[in-house]
Design an enzyme around this catalytic site. Structure first.
Site, PDB file in Angstrom:
ATOM      1  N   SER A   4      -1.578   5.494  -2.993  1.00 40.61           N
ATOM      2  CA  SER A   4      -2.933   5.002  -3.014  1.00 40.61           C
ATOM      3  C   SER A   4      -4.267   5.463  -2.535  1.00 40.61           C
ATOM      4  O   SER A   4      -3.934   5.054  -0.882  1.00 40.61           O
ATOM      5  CB  SER A   4      -3.347   4.612  -3.936  1.00 40.61           C
ATOM      6  OG  SER A   4      -4.371   4.429  -4.567  1.00 40.61           O
ATOM      7  N   GLU A  64      -6.410   3.583  -1.961  1.00 41.55           N
ATOM      8  CA  GLU A  64      -6.485   1.878  -2.090  1.00 41.55           C
ATOM      9  C   GLU A  64      -6.122   1.485  -0.881  1.00 41.55           C
ATOM     10  O   GLU A  64      -6.422   0.290  -0.437  1.00 41.55           O
ATOM     11  CB  GLU A  64      -6.424   1.324  -3.546  1.00 41.55           C
ATOM     12  CG  GLU A  64      -7.738   1.601  -4.412  1.00 41.55           C
ATOM     13  CD  GLU A  64      -9.220   0.699  -4.943  1.00 41.55           C
ATOM     14  OE1 GLU A  64      -9.244   0.005  -3.855  1.00 41.55           O
ATOM     15  OE2 GLU A  64      -9.798   1.866  -4.765  1.00 41.55           O
ATOM     16  N   TYR A 120      -3.564  -4.958  -6.610  1.00 41.96           N
ATOM     17  CA  TYR A 120      -3.345  -3.117  -6.971  1.00 41.96           C
ATOM     18  C   TYR A 120      -2.661  -2.591  -4.787  1.00 41.96           C
ATOM     19  O   TYR A 120      -1.316  -2.207  -4.913  1.00 41.96           O
ATOM     20  CB  TYR A 120      -3.881  -3.205  -7.308  1.00 41.96           C
ATOM     21  CG  TYR A 120      -3.789  -1.633  -6.931  1.00 41.96           C
ATOM     22  CD1 TYR A 120      -2.716  -1.154  -7.968  1.00 41.96           C
ATOM     23  CD2 TYR A 120      -4.617  -0.728  -6.331  1.00 41.96           C
ATOM     24  CE1 TYR A 120      -2.438   0.603  -8.190  1.00 41.96           C
ATOM     25  CE2 TYR A 120      -4.223   0.862  -6.698  1.00 41.96           C
ATOM     26  CZ  TYR A 120      -3.453   1.218  -7.217  1.00 41.96           C
ATOM     27  OH  TYR A 120      -2.820   2.565  -7.474  1.00 41.96           O
TER      28      TYR A 120
END
Length: 330
Positions: A127, A129, A151
């Site tokens: 990801s 992120e 996460y």
């Protein structure tokens, strides 16, 4: 006939990927945690050709059983707890599933390869992120990770574990560092779908206000249907590798609101949108935008749907759903 096993099959990416693979003649198996998954009816409607297997990313033995049943040529690990806000509320569970689950499916795949005497190509859903507090703009495969949520930390663990298994066991294991990708199948808890659904509901008189967090947060948004093709292309390469998948264009939440509300004929969304501190991140990620030069060059992959088309697609789908529901009641 090639065979593929997809974890996270009931998510938007899982369904788009299953459609893609079935269209290419694959036999597709989807891993679900239990038979009471509320998304199973939608999965059966959208991709009826998928064979469902029961398993849990936290249970290595169940993963081994699923691999033995599917006998896959390719494994796509899309399963995760993927909502950033939820990861703060349930950091331990997020870590167990989104980080530890990657280790389990990698180990299960390695053991299956050894027992079956075969090679399996493995895809890990990493990801954007992971870049978090970005160290350069745009972000590429060589950009340093600085995750800013449980996460993102869990995704970074899974990414590095995939690289480790590739280098330590000579597995064909690739990671796609996917930037934000959306679709009408996105869950309503995600901001893009939250906005598209609210625009449709406000226009229909079913909702009065939309509560959001940071309106100035900027993201690189693409279409999930385009991004799953990149996943597949990664596993068709002779050598496994890691790839940033993105549009290379950044938009703010305000841009998202502009397109969504304009699509339903509302030119000024400000009276309907309120900032609620509850939706502000503990540590904001301000400027995510990807450099997919490597994917363009090595995979021959390019996004087809741009930001405006994507948001319009999502709003129209929500408008159609509301219209259909009203027609059914009438």
């Amino acid at each position: 006939m090639r065979r593929a096993l997809i974890t996270g099959i009931t998510g938007q990416d899982g369904m788009y990927l299953a459609e893609l693979l079935l269209g290419k003649g694959y036999q597709v198996y989807g891993l679900v945690r239990g038979q009471n998954n509320p998304k199973l009816p939608l999965l059966a409607e959208v991709v009826p050709g998928v064979t469902i297997l029961t398993g849990d990313l936290l249970d290595l033995s169940s993963l081994m059983s699923a691999l033995t049943a599917a006998q896959p040529d390719e494994v796509y690990n899309l399963g995760a707890i993927s909502l950033v806000a939820y990861s703060w509320e349930n950091a331990r569970l997020t870590t167990d599933v989104t980080a530890g689950g990657v280790l389990n499916i990698l180990e299960a795949t390695r053991l299956y390869e050894h027992q079956a005497g075969t090679r399996v190509r493995f895809y890990q859903a990493s990801s954007s992120e992971m870049f978090g507090k970005v160290q350069q703009v745009p972000q590429s495969e060589s950009t340093r990770f600085w995750p800013r949520s449980p996460y993102a930390v869990a995704k970074a663990f899974g990414h590095h574990m995939t690289v480790t298994y590739r280098e330590s066991y000579d597995m064909h294991a690739s990671s796609g560092i996917l930037f934000n990708h959306e679709s009408p199948r996105r869950g309503p808890e995600f901001v893009t779908r939250k906005v598209s659904l609210a625009a449709a509901r406000i226009k229909a008189g079913l909702q009065e206000q939309l509560m959001l967090g940071n309106l100035d947060a900027r993201r690189d948004w693409g279409f999930a249907g385009d991004y799953v093709e990149a996943m597949w292309r990664m596993l068709q390469q002779d050598q496994a590798d890691d790839y940033v998948i993105s549009t290379g264009r950044m938009h703010s939440i305000r841009d998202l609101l502009d397109v969504a509300f304009t699509e339903v004929g509302i030119t000024d969304w400000a009276p309907f949108v309120k900032v609620d501190p509850r939706f502000l991140r503990r540590a904001e990620v301000d400027a995510l935008v990807g450099d997919s030069t490597k994917a363009h060059r090595q995979l021959g992959w390019w996004p087809r749907i741009d930001f405006t088309e994507l948001v319009q697609m999502m709003v129209r789908a929500d408008v159609d759903t509301i219209t259909s529901a009203r027609t059914a009641v009438a």
